[in-house]
Each structure stands twice: as structure tokens, then as C-alpha cells.
Write a protein that holds these residues in place. Structure first.
Motif, PDB file in Angstrom:
ATOM      1  N   ARG A   1      -4.811   0.759   8.398  1.00  0.00           N
ATOM      2  CA  ARG A   1      -3.438   1.269   8.315  1.00  0.00           C
ATOM      3  C   ARG A   1      -2.476   0.198   7.824  1.00  0.00           C
ATOM      4  N   CYS A   2      -2.699  -1.050   8.257  1.00  0.00           N
ATOM      5  CA  CYS A   2      -1.807  -2.132   7.845  1.00  0.00           C
ATOM      6  C   CYS A   2      -1.933  -2.424   6.352  1.00  0.00           C
ATOM      7  N   GLU A   3      -3.141  -2.354   5.823  1.00  0.00           N
ATOM      8  CA  GLU A   3      -3.323  -2.551   4.383  1.00  0.00           C
ATOM      9  C   GLU A   3      -2.462  -1.556   3.620  1.00  0.00           C
ATOM     10  N   MET A   4      -2.569  -0.284   3.994  1.00  0.00           N
ATOM     11  CA  MET A   4      -1.854   0.766   3.285  1.00  0.00           C
ATOM     12  C   MET A   4      -0.354   0.697   3.555  1.00  0.00           C
ATOM     13  N   ALA A   5       0.004   0.494   4.819  1.00  0.00           N
ATOM     14  CA  ALA A   5       1.415   0.488   5.178  1.00  0.00           C
ATOM     15  C   ALA A   5       2.158  -0.682   4.543  1.00  0.00           C
ATOM     16  N   SER A   6       1.522  -1.858   4.480  1.00  0.00           N
ATOM     17  CA  SER A   6       2.191  -3.006   3.872  1.00  0.00           C
ATOM     18  C   SER A   6       2.429  -2.762   2.381  1.00  0.00           C
ATOM     19  N   ALA A   7       1.449  -2.131   1.704  1.00  0.00           N
ATOM     20  CA  ALA A   7       1.627  -1.809   0.285  1.00  0.00           C
ATOM     21  C   ALA A   7       2.737  -0.777   0.111  1.00  0.00           C
ATOM     22  N   TYR A   8       2.790   0.186   1.017  1.00  0.00           N
ATOM     23  CA  TYR A   8       3.829   1.219   0.934  1.00  0.00           C
ATOM     24  C   TYR A   8       5.225   0.608   1.103  1.00  0.00           C
ATOM     25  N   ILE A   9       5.390  -0.276   2.070  1.00  0.00           N
ATOM     26  CA  ILE A   9       6.701  -0.881   2.322  1.00  0.00           C
ATOM     27  C   ILE A   9       7.107  -1.779   1.154  1.00  0.00           C
ATOM     28  N   ARG A  10       6.163  -2.544   0.611  1.00  0.00           N
ATOM     29  CA  ARG A  10       6.495  -3.415  -0.515  1.00  0.00           C
ATOM     30  C   ARG A  10       6.880  -2.609  -1.752  1.00  0.00           C
ATOM     31  N   SER A  11       6.388  -1.379  -1.855  1.00  0.00           N
ATOM     32  CA  SER A  11       6.722  -0.547  -3.009  1.00  0.00           C
ATOM     33  C   SER A  11       8.168  -0.059  -2.972  1.00  0.00           C
ATOM     34  N   LYS A  12       8.863  -0.304  -1.852  1.00  0.00           N
ATOM     35  CA  LYS A  12      10.233   0.192  -1.696  1.00  0.00           C
ATOM     36  C   LYS A  12      11.289  -0.690  -2.352  1.00  0.00           C
TER      37      LYS A  12
END
Length: 528
Positions: free
Chosen positions: A176-187
Motif C-alpha cells: 500500500r505504501c508503494e502505491m500510496a507514495s506514488a499517488y501522493i507524489r503525482s499531486k
């Protein structure tokens, strides 16, 4: 003289690992893992996302787990995996094993979507979004680097030199952290300072056995529930009396949202099982017996069939709803895909367009090559009804899953899901997500159901571990929409020890004769 021989059981353990890697043939990958795990008598959950990732949580003897690690490490695709192996006792009972998926070996083929729970004010929302690029994931830090950054942050704070305009976000590592960190950085640029702890809290505690900056216990998703540091400091507290407490072993769940709730031994008998979030939303906090309101009913989400709507199913189940009014509350919703209005021409093509006011028709899954809804006008067709049309209904699941996630967040929680016809096929898909923790329901009721091609893609092996009630015609030809063999096939997808099958002598209906109602009530009784 009598003698007794004692045989020492092999040391048991659990193994967790995951890998984001392109899988050229997910089914071949599944087959290989199934052979490996079955030959070593391993139990647990295997999740595979086509072209994206593979994750596993398995248990068994430590010897077998080490053999499995060696076998996986030799596979070129999975070199570099971080295998987290821990010795532990077996689950204390079947319920404990079932709660974490260690009572069987199951496989789940995931959609390539990023799913997460988030907080919006005091509400929990479920979203389904296109997977963010992992190339944009947060930078991995070793436990020592992570500890050093926290040291630096503490020093800056004490000297009042912490930069106020450059917030730093930390993740503790994992899928979840792998995906969530990528999602937040995409903001955007303001979210550049995102880091994740390589190996998670487990690797941090191995590097800093005394706990370092970590206090309390590390929550895990197997039967152990939590793993302490050498400090073994209690940082949690009973939600009711606020005394120090951090034992989730009783697995008490909020009666509204099903989240785990911390209640100490003296409080759990007289306080309602409500989490802080639901209590803040002003849900009932009156004392209850055994954590459940004496007057509560089962809340059941109802999914209609193909080319139907919520009103259709509500009318079809009116008798059932009335006779079970003291047991269950039925909630009806329309599917998200609107269908064109069709009427069949006669052989001489003389049939006139219907004059009745059209009512919108919907579906959960559609034929990608079928007619599309454009306007609310009648469209003539020459083809007669095709009883095998459900085999072509393979499109639209991602939109339906996103829509259902929003319904569950806005109108839930629900104890179970009832589906009729195509709705039953979709309810079966939802039940297959229960093991993965993507949906929290107690049971499904499948009426005149069938195995959707989408379900075949989701469940690559094993049986669905969700209590199920199957209601369908037991006589060939009585149900002209779905054959009884198809409904039997769907029932066969569920574990036999937790399913009930009711075969009736009618057609495409849900009968409510007393003998059938008695069987329905017997099934529902176990969840009250």
C-alpha cells in the motif's frame, strides 16, 4: 506396561513478501505458485495483478517456508524479493485462521486499479483509481537512514529551525505504501518530499530492537495481530474507559463500519462496539447486549438483474421483504450502466413502438459489442432473447466496482449482499474480494445466479470463503433465463461447509412458501 510416544510438531511460521514486476503470463505464474505451495502444504492468500504485481501471505512449517523462499528466489522474475519470515505458533482455532486466510490456499486475480480508504471529514470513503506509476514512488530509506532523518527532524524542531513550507511525508513500507507514495507524489511539486521505510516496521525493529522511534506494537495481518518491540510498551487505550490496553486478539469489530475496536475485558460486555469515527458521526451509543442492538436487523444490499432496475427487484422481493421484515432490511439500488430501450419486432415487422412511458433499465456488466444507450426512446430489434447472453457481458466491472464502493461508503455498512440474476453474478464477485479485505460483508444470497467471466478472472484457484445462500430452480427448463446447471456451477465456487443451497420448483423467481422461508430464516439466523 503402557508407553506413550510423543511426536514433536514442526516449528510453524508465517511468510510475507511482494514484488512489483511485469508478469507476462499471470495464469502460468499462478499455476507455478499453486504447485509450489500445495506441494509444501502451505496455506494463505496469493494475489496477482496482471502486468503489475504479486503479493503473498502464507503460513506453514518453517522448513517448508524456507524451501519455498529458495524456490522463489531462483525464479528470475522474483529475484530481489524481501522475504519476511517469522516463527510463530499455529492459529488458536479455525475462526482465527479463517480471519486471516490461513485455513485454505486461495488465489485472487486483481484488477490493475489502485484502491484505498481515505478520510473526508468524519467519513470513510472508498475509491478506485488508475494505478499510479511506481516510477514516481517515494524514495526508499534503509532503517538506519529512516532513523537518521527522524533524528534530524527532532533536532530541527528543538532548535525551532524546522522549515514550515516543506512538509515531509513518511510511509512505513509495504504494498500500500508503494502505491500510496506514488499517488501522493503525482499531486504536484509540493508533495515531492515523500519517503518510505524499506522493509517496513519489521525491518526497523530488527535494526533497532529496543524500538528506536517506534513505540507500541506493530500491527500485522496474520493471526498474531501484533508484534511488540523489546520495550513492549502499551500506547493504546480502551476506547470506553481509556485505561491502557492494546490487545486486538478478541477481534471485536465496530457494529457500523466493521473496523477493529479496542475494548478491555471489563468494558466489552456492556459498551457498544463502535469505533471513534462512527461514534463521532453520532451513531447510536446506547448500551447494547453482546455488542449488538437487541432490535437490530440485518442490512442487505440488493442488486437487480440485467435490463432491470431497483424498482423491479423491490417488487419481485416484496413478499420476501414483508415476511422477513423482523429479520432484515433490504436496500435496493440501480446499477451504473444505463441500457437502451428495446422492443422486439414481429416476423412481419408490423409491431408498433410501445406507447408506455419508458422506465430506465440498467446493468452491472454489459456486452462490449451490444447496443449503447443514447436517448430514452424505443429501439426495435429483430433478434429474439438469447439465453446465453450473459457469457458476453464482460465490460463495465471497473465502473460498477467504483460505484459499489461509493454506495458501501455512503449507505453502509451492510451485513450481506443479495443478488438476482446478473446481480447474483456480481454479488459473487464481491464475495471473492472479501478474503483480500476489499469488502467487509458477512454473507451473500445468490438467486438464479451464474458464473460471470469476470469472476473466472478474479478467482484463479480455490473456493470462495464467504457464507452463501443459493436459491434457484432445481428443474431443467423451469427458469428460462438461467439454467439450473449454471446456478449449480456458481454454488460450486463456494466452500461447501459454509454454503446453503435451496432448489425450488418454480421459475425465475424467489419463492416465499413456508418451507422455503424456513430455510432462508435458518441461514440468516447465524448472523443475528
Amino acid at each position: 506396561m503402557k508407553t506413550r510416544a510423543f511426536v514433536a510438531l514442526p516449528e510453524q511460521g508465517v511468510l510475507l513478501y511482494y514484488k512489483f514486476v511485469t508478469l507476462p503470463d499471470p495464469e502460468a505464474t499462478r499455476d507455478w505458485f499453486e504447485r509450489s505451495c500445495s506441494s509444501l502444504a502451505l496455506l494463505g492468500r496469493i494475489r496477482i495483478a496482471p502486468g503489475a504485481s504479486m503479493s503473498r501471505y502464507v503460513g506453514g512449517s518453517m522448513e517448508s517456508l524456507r524451501e519455498h523462499i529458495d524456490a522463489v528466489a531462483r525464479q528470475e522474475l522474483f529475484q530481489g524479493c524481501d522475504f519476511k519470515l517469522a516463527a510463530c505458533s499455529r492459529p488458536m482455532d479455525r475462526d482465527a485462521a479463517a480471519s486471516c486466510g490461513f485455513d485454505s490456499l486461495s488465489f485472487l486475480l486483481e484488477q490493475s486499479f489502485f484502491r484505498f480508504f481515505g478520510f473526508l471529514g468524519n467519513r470513510v470513503t472508498l475509491g478506485v483509481f488508475p494505478s499510479p506509476s511506481l516510477a514516481n514512488a517515494g524514495k526508499h530509506l534503509s532503517p538506519e537512514q529512516f532513523h537518521g532523518m527522524l533524528d534530524q527532524a527532532g533536532s530541527l524542531k528543538q532548535s525551532n529551525a524546522a522549515p514550515q513550507d516543506t512538509p515531509v511525508q513518511y510511509f512505513t513500507g509495504g504494498v500500500r505504501c508503494e502505491m500510496a507514495s506514488a499517488y501522493i507524489r503525482s499531486k504536484g511539486e509540493e508533495f515531492e518530499n515523500v519517503y518510505q521505510l524499506s522493509g517496513g516496521i519489521q525491518r526497523y525493529l530488527e535494526a533497532f530492537p529496543e524500538g528506536g522511534y517506534f513505540h507500541g506494537k506493530n500491527f500485522v495481518f496474520d493471526h498474531r495481530i501484533s508484534v511488540p518491540s523489546l520495550q513492549d510498551k502499551t500506547v493504546g487505550c480502551c476506547y470506553s474507559c481509556k485505561s491502557p490496553y492494546d490487545d486486538y486478539t478478541p477481534r471485536l469489530r465496530c457494529s457500523m463500519c466493521r473496523m477493529l475496536v479496542l475494548l478491555c475485558e471489563s468494558c466489552k460486555a456492556s459498551v457498544p462496539y463502535l469505533c471513534e469515527l462512527c461514534a463521532a458521526n453520532q451513531h447510536s451509543s446506547e448500551p447494547v447486549e453482546s455488542g449488538r442492538d437487541k432490535c437490530s436487523k440485518l442490512r442487505i444490499l440488493c442488486l437487480h438483474g440485467f435490463r432491470q432496475n431497483a424498482s423491479n427487484l423491490k417488487g419481485r422481493l416484496a413478499s420476501l421483504s414483508k415476511k422477513l421484515r423482523r429479520t432484515a432490511e433490504f436496500v435496493f439500488i440501480d446499477a451504473p450502466h444505463e441500457l437502451p430501450l428495446l422492443y422486439q419486432l414481429l416476423e412481419d415487422e408490423t409491431r408498433q413502438e410501445p406507447t408506455a412511458q419508458p422506465h430506465k433499465k440498467f446493468a452491472w456488466l454489459t456486452d462490449p459489442d451490444g447496443p449503447k444507450a443514447s436517448t430514452q426512446t424505443w429501439t426495435p430489434v429483430q433478434k429474439s432473447f438469447n439465453p446465453m447472453q450473459y457469457q458476453k457481458q464482460t465490460s463495465g466491472w471497473s465502473e460498477s466496482w467504483e460505484y459499489l464502493g461509493q454506495v458501501l461508503a455512503d449507505r453502509g455498512p451492510f451485513d450481506g449482499v443479495l443478488g438476482f440474476w446478473q446481480g447474483a453474478a456480481v454479488a459473487a464477485i464481491l464475495s471473492s474480494l472479501k478474503d483480500a479485505g476489499l469488502i467487509d460483508i458477512k454473507f451473500v444470497v445468490l438467486c438464479s445466479g451464474f458464473v460471470s467471466p469476470v469472476l473466472e478472472q478474479q478467482v484463479l484457484g480455490g473456493l470462495i470463503d464467504c457464507p452463501s445462500l443459493h436459491i434457484f430452480s432445481g428443474k431443467t427448463g423451469y427458469d428460462r433465463q438461467i439454467s439450473c446447471t449454471e446456478s449449480e456451477r456458481l454454488a460450486g465456487k463456494f466452500r461447501p461447509d459454509s454454503r446453503m443451497v435451496v432448489r425450488h420448483d418454480s421459475g425465475h423467481i424467489v419463492p416465499t412458501r413456508p418451507d422455503y422461508l424456513e430455510q432462508y430464516s435458518e441461514f440468516f439466523k447465524q448472523f443475528l
